[in-house]
Design an enzyme around this catalytic site. Sequence first.
Site, PDB file in Angstrom:
ATOM      1  N   HIS A 119       0.840  -1.218   0.000  1.00  0.00           N
ATOM      2  CA  HIS A 119       0.000   0.000   0.000  1.00  0.00           C
ATOM      3  C   HIS A 119       0.874   1.269   0.000  1.00  0.00           C
ATOM      4  CE1 HIS A 119      -3.388  -2.668   1.244  1.00  0.00           C
ATOM      5  NE2 HIS A 119      -2.408  -3.268   1.907  1.00  0.00           N
ATOM      6  N   SER A 145      15.291  20.808 -17.009  1.00  0.00           N
ATOM      7  CA  SER A 145      14.100  21.581 -17.355  1.00  0.00           C
ATOM      8  C   SER A 145      14.516  22.831 -18.104  1.00  0.00           C
ATOM      9  CB  SER A 145      13.352  21.963 -16.077  1.00  0.00           C
ATOM     10  OG  SER A 145      12.570  23.117 -16.287  1.00  0.00           O
ATOM     11  N   LYS A 186      16.166  21.370 -11.809  1.00  0.00           N
ATOM     12  CA  LYS A 186      15.562  20.084 -12.133  1.00  0.00           C
ATOM     13  C   LYS A 186      16.537  19.042 -12.635  1.00  0.00           C
ATOM     14  CE  LYS A 186      11.761  19.084 -12.355  1.00  0.00           C
ATOM     15  NZ  LYS A 186      10.981  18.316 -11.375  1.00  0.00           N
ATOM     16  N   GLU A 209      10.355   7.511 -17.236  1.00  0.00           N
ATOM     17  CA  GLU A 209       8.980   7.926 -17.521  1.00  0.00           C
ATOM     18  C   GLU A 209       8.558   7.495 -18.923  1.00  0.00           C
ATOM     19  OE1 GLU A 209       8.481  12.211 -16.260  1.00  0.00           O
ATOM     20  OE2 GLU A 209      10.548  11.830 -15.657  1.00  0.00           O
TER      21      GLU A 209
END
Length: 481
Positions: free
Chosen positions: A155, A276, A282, A289
Amino acid sequence: MRMWGGRFTGQTDPLIAEATRSIEIDQVLALDDLDGSIAHVRGLERAGLLTAAESRTLVQGLESLREEVRAGTLAWDPALEDVHLNLEAALTARLGPVAGKLHTGRSRNDQVALDLRLWLRRTVRELDASLVELERTLVDRAEREGEAILPGMTHVQPAQPVLLGHHLLAYVEMLERDRGRLADCWRRADRSPLGAGALAGAGFALDREATAADLGLAGVTANSLDAVSDRDFAVEFLAAAALGMTHLSRLAEELVWWSNPAFGWVTLADAHATGSSMMPNKKNPDPCELVRGRTARVAGHLAAMLGILKGLPLAYQRDLQEDKAPLFDAAGVWRSSLRVMAAVVGGLTFDVGRMREAALRGHVTATSVADALVERGLPFRAAHHVAGRLVADAEQRGCRLDDLETASYAAALGAEDDEDARRLAAEADDERSGLVAALREAATLEAAVRRPAVTGGTAPERVREAIASARRRLDEEATAG
Ligand code: ARG
């Protein structure tokens, strides 16, 4: 005249020609197509349909085309529809009318079915090698940093401590099953459809088994109608690819979270991250991804393939031409994703200190304490309650289970309406019994990871064995070639 043009007058509408051609996509099959044609020529010679000289001429012509395809110098003509007609036209340009004998006893329907199977065979080999490469990388990391302890989660909440090596090897298991699925998919596809003709079977006494053996295939398909319309292997391959990508996606997802400074368990190599355009701070795990995102694409290809097949009457229908884009794209995405993940995992820096800190925070050793109480004679349900009370106590005090005072242990036991609990509560009050010391020991991370020593558990000994056996298997693989 178009190859099939005898009965037609006039030209094909350019719109229709464009809508039906597949050369942009199926040129991927050129080398497989040539292999199939060479085997077919030998079969025609064996059947007495070509003289030895004709056969030699055709084989040489096809081999010279193979060189051109390899060199990338063969020009594909969109007007020639697909890879099969392009190659036959190129052969004709080279050899003249004798090239017209190549397609004896063959249709593009059995031809493309064969090409796809040959493509599948080499693709399965490539993917298998990439799966092994990622497995090696994971086992390497497990060997080097596998003893580190992290809070295993269910969880997404702290659950029980596990070794990093155990976590990494979970992916090795998935990848091994992916390899099994690929091998299994190939086992059923390992049949030559050549000789099935357009649908009814070739009109000549071709020795199909000999041609299959020539191609290194295990045998021949048994029914010509099935042979030209069967794409089960495409579905099986896409299912394996969708599931294989799903495994990579789960790994990618974990690395995305673990690399967030709130976790801080891993850092991606600079070479494997991107920045970024606006935020100078960043560092993004984009490769992970994209693997995650592309997994959806491959799952979509499986759905597309099933959709293509479900409404097709026997035998060949042109819809089947649409099998190629999903197959090729799925294979390409899977292969590149495997390589990306191998690079990313190989380049990770693990912060085992941060992992340990996180493991020390979630009372993840509570099950170990409950199990230790069971060993002292408490029924597990009662032990669960007692350990739960200790957790609540530690939460309130802002400390760990192994920091709790003797009085806390005695109180947690004393609150349980159970004969054994009352006996143990009395023991807890008596230093000499060693009970509280044993429970505090059970509450340490080291003791908690030692306890699940069952086969497949996270105990360091089991994990070391699992790493060694994975290593042995991969090494044997390497020597077997
Ligand atoms: N390009 C076709 C395909 O990929 C080859 C078979 C075409 N057969 C036919 N009868 N039009 O399926």
